[in-house]
Design a protein around this motif. Structure first.
Motif, mmCIF file in Angstrom:
data_model
loop_
_atom_site.group_PDB
_atom_site.id
_atom_site.type_symbol
_atom_site.label_atom_id
_atom_site.label_comp_id
_atom_site.label_asym_id
_atom_site.label_seq_id
_atom_site.Cartn_x
_atom_site.Cartn_y
_atom_site.Cartn_z
ATOM 1 N N TYR A 81 -2.732 -27.637 -1.770
ATOM 2 C CA TYR A 81 -1.908 -26.436 -1.634
ATOM 3 C C TYR A 81 -0.543 -26.773 -1.043
ATOM 4 O O TYR A 81 -0.422 -27.639 -0.198
ATOM 5 N N ASP A 83 3.255 -24.217 -0.147
ATOM 6 C CA ASP A 83 3.662 -22.821 -0.290
ATOM 7 C C ASP A 83 4.936 -22.596 -1.087
ATOM 8 O O ASP A 83 5.303 -21.462 -1.349
ATOM 9 N N ALA A 191 1.906 -21.172 -5.378
ATOM 10 C CA ALA A 191 1.200 -20.214 -4.529
ATOM 11 C C ALA A 191 1.641 -18.780 -4.832
ATOM 12 O O ALA A 191 0.817 -17.877 -4.958
ATOM 13 N N LEU A 226 0.285 -16.190 2.926
ATOM 14 C CA LEU A 226 0.634 -16.744 1.617
ATOM 15 C C LEU A 226 1.958 -16.149 1.144
ATOM 16 O O LEU A 226 2.287 -15.014 1.490
#
Lengths: 347, 402
Positions: A81, A83, A191, A226
């Motif tokens: 992951y 962002d 994301a 997020l």
């Protein structure tokens, strides 16, 4: 004797023909079915056990084609992951994008015609893009490096029958968009694009949470912080500015960014761009040629009709239109959004 | 029976398949499947192509036709793609001996290619000179080691031969006519432009440095042994484009260009100006790029031959107005014009640039001159060439790499 000559001649030709076809099918698999991405009848696009469907909040416009996206990563590996940029996918990842038209946009039960399936495959030394074109019988899709023009016909959401050309890009043109500093790269799976629900298999989970639960994704912030998932066409997900920027990001930002194919224009349209001039506000064109439409600046705040950006979005002339690939129609709703954004801009 | 079936399958089927494929698909497949080091031969004939032909990520490929009059790729009726041929992210590519015509956007664009040669390639819009023609005929951008030789470019609504944001460039022995700009070198470093003919364009040869670009400051450009004549075509560029500001009747124009040497050219019958040296301010476009340098510096114009008919400058556009109402040269139009907008920050006590930054004009046959003092509203227009009489060391030029 004559029969023997014919036979020999025929064998030689057959060998030549085979040699030629082998050469044409040099890249990995000639057929989509070879990948085992789907179970049952291929055209049902029913994902195999290790294949995950996903959707983007704000997708690229491709002549109103609908898309079904899937991904497969090798067992035991994970996606990292982050962002802001596209996630880091492990070697062996396959990203799958199917382009299709429902026969009737108002009634999915009437079936659909799948046009093409594009694969992005993460290999040791980078990403590789492979375009597969479906046959008319919808039994298989074949690797086709050279691209093609198809006529498509369907009934749109308002009940109108529409018919138009659909351009399937050639393999090189994949990189016309999927290009960052001349390396092939995915565009969509970030994301902010994935932060949303996907109603597949009855699940209403957030996609990112779902991936994390399945053990596909690592590093998802535990606090749930997020990046906002903005849908260009849903005002409840973001302001006009946010939605317009999301639309520009996915439709334009892959080329119009540092290291992208359109960086020579000096116009940068990613969601991260902060400089108004680089975003096109009051910016004069460099090499737009007749793409300028006799207008002076990319964005004239308050005046969409005086903005080159809108002019080029409204054109279907290959020498003028933007994006320059992947469409033969105008995205009316996208144009309306960008016009409103420019109209309401402070000036 | 069985045999005839098989014959049908192996002979007729492939032929049908080939017949169905468009010419584009056939050539495109070869561009994609070519092995590094391969030569792709294009046969004689006129091939109608309906979409961009593209090449990506290849090394040492030659695409060779049978001659610019024998192998013609026509993009008339092109339905998709923003250029006729696009070559990107390659190295050592040679394009030679063919023509490409009538693309919707640019005709041949090459980007991020290290080592690109255009040799005996003709790129042209074949119809009227129209703002509907595409921008650039030959268009290497962000390339290194660009060689353009014995090429022909015609009909571009921006520039026939355009090299932008590139390094190490030779444009030689080529012809550019009936374009807005014949040959243009823009934001590029180390360029030699020689032995060319630029005629019947709006402007013959342009050396430009523009703002808002990734490659900020070009330089080291030599323009020599060219014939630049009768560039008197009315400007047909679409508005908004900087080249749309080039006055009809321009031979050579240097805009914000630094370290340029113009010599041994024959500059003939360009009605408005043989050679102009101007800052970006003359375009009247605002500058928002703080890292951009808008002034021409270290320009050396020497040993050229100028001649022109006694006639007025253009009456068209902003420049036409300027000539009519402000400059008022009548038919005695100066061959060489400097806009007189200096970078005040580097002027010395005598209002002169340091020796190595000067605009030097010396030993040009038949040349008259004007400093039009645009910085002060054209108040002190001077026809005296003495203040510009100086010389600069010769530029080293581009070392051939081939």
């Amino acid at each position: 004797m004559k029969a023997r000559i014919i036979t020999v001649f025929f064998i030689i030709t057959a060998l030549l023909y085979l040699a030629a076809s082998i050469r044409l099918e040099k890249p990995p698999a000639g057929k989509l079915s070879n990948y085992g991405l789907f179970t049952g009848t291929l055209s049902n696009l029913e994902p195999a056990a290790d294949v995950v469907p996903y959707a983007l909040n704000t997708p690229l416009f491709t002549d109103y084609a609908e898309k079904l996206r899937f991904l497969r990563i090798p067992a035991g590996s994970t996606i990292a992951y982050n962002d802001s940029a596209v996630f880091e996918f492990p070697v062996g990842t396959v990203l799958v994008k199917n382009f299709f038209y429902p026969r009737d946009f108002r009634d999915p039960s009437k079936g659909r015609e799948i046009i093409e399936t594009r694969l992005l495959i993460r290999e040791e030394n980078g990403w590789k893009a492979l375009p597969y074109i479906w046959n008319r019988e919808q039994t298989e899709a074949f690797l086709d490096v050279a691209g093609e023009t198809r006529q498509v016909k369907y009934i749109d959401g308002s009940g109108k029958t529409r018919q138009h050309a659909y351009y399937i890009p050639n393999m090189n043109q994949c990189k016309g968009c999927h290009n960052h500093y001349e390396a092939m790269a995915p565009i969509g799976p970030t994301a902010r694009q994935l932060n949303g629900k996907y109603g597949f298999a009855g699940s209403q989970d957030n996609q990112l949470a779902h991936w994390a639960t399945k053990g596909l994704l690592t590093g998802l912030p535990a606090d749930g912080q997020l990046p906002r998932g903005v849908r260009w066409d849903d005002p409840s997900t973001g302001s006009l500015d946010e939605r317009a920027r999301a639309w520009l990001d996915i439709n334009c930002g892959h080329c119009h960014r540092s290291g992208g194919p359109a960086s020579t224009s000096g116009l940068y349209l990613t969601i991260h761009e902060k400089d108004p001039l680089r975003l096109g506000i009051g910016k004069t064109p460099v090499a737009a040629g007749r793409g300028s439409g006799d207008l002076q600046v990319s964005i004239a705040p308050g005046q969409p009709e005086k903005s080159i950006m809108v002019y080029r979005m409204q054109s279907t002339d290959p020498g003028v239109m933007m994006p320059e690939l992947g469409r033969s129609l105008n995205h009316q709703e996208g144009i309306a959004l960008i016009k409103q954004w420019i109209r309401e801009m402070e000036h | 029976m069985r045999l005839s079936c098989m014959i049908l399958f192996f002979y007729v089927f492939p032929i049908l398949l080939t017949a169905q494929e468009t010419e584009r698909k056939r050539i495109q497949s070869r561009f994609i499947l070519a092995e590094d080091g391969e030569t792709i031969e294009l046969g004689e004939g006129r091939f109608v192509i309906d979409a961009t032909l593209s090449m990506e990520g290849k090394k040492q490929i030659t695409i060779r036709g049978k001659g610019m009059d024998k192998t013609i790729l026509s993009f008339k009726g092109q339905a998709s793609g923003a250029e006729g041929i696009r070559i990107s992210n390659c190295s050592n590519i040679i394009l030679e001996d063919f023509s490409a015509e009538d693309a919707k956007g640019d005709i041949i664009k090459t980007m991020h290619v290290n080592g690109i040669t255009f040799r005996r390639v003709r790129a042209a819009w074949t119809g009227k000179m129209s703002h509907k023609n595409g921008s650039y005929a030959l268009y290497p951008v962000s390339c290194e080691k660009v060689l353009i030789e014995e090429c022909v470019a015609r009909g571009a609504s921006d520039a026939g031969i355009y090299v932008g944001q590139s390094r190490t460039i030779i444009v030689r022995n080529s012809k550019a006519f009936e374009n807005v700009a014949g040959i243009e070198i823009e934001n590029s470093i180390d360029a030699d432009v020689y032995g060319n003919e630029a005629y019947h364009n709006t402007g013959g040869i342009l050396v430009f440095d523009l703002p808002d670009l990734e490659l900020k400051r070009g330089g080291n450009c030599r323009v020599y042994n060219n014939k630049v004549w009768e560039n008197n075509t009315a400007n047909f560029a679409p508005k908004g484009n900087i080249v749309g500001r080039v006055p009809q009747g321009t031979g050579i124009i240097l805009l914000a260009a630094n370290n340029v040497e113009i010599f041994n050219n024959e500059i003939t019958n360009n009605r408005t100006v043989g050679t102009s040296i101007v800052s970006y301010y003359i375009s009247e476009n605002p500058i928002k790029d703080s890292s951009y340098y808008p002034y021409p510096l270290a320009v050396h114009i020497h040993d050229n031959a100028y001649s022109r008919k006694k006639q007025r400058a253009t009456m068209k556009g902003r420049m036409g107005k300027l000539y009519r109402f402000k400059l008022r040269f009548g038919k005695d139009v100066p061959d060489i014009v400097y806009d007189g907008i200096p970078d005040e920050k580097i002027l010395d006590a005598n209002k002169q640039y340091p020796q190595d930054k000067r605009i030097c004009i010396r030993n040009n046959r038949g040349a008259s001159y004007a400093n039009i003092d645009a910085a002060n509203g054209f108040k002190n227009i001077s026809r005296d060439m003495v203040p510009a009489d100086c010389s600069l060391p010769s530029l080293p030029g581009v070392k051939p790499w081939f």
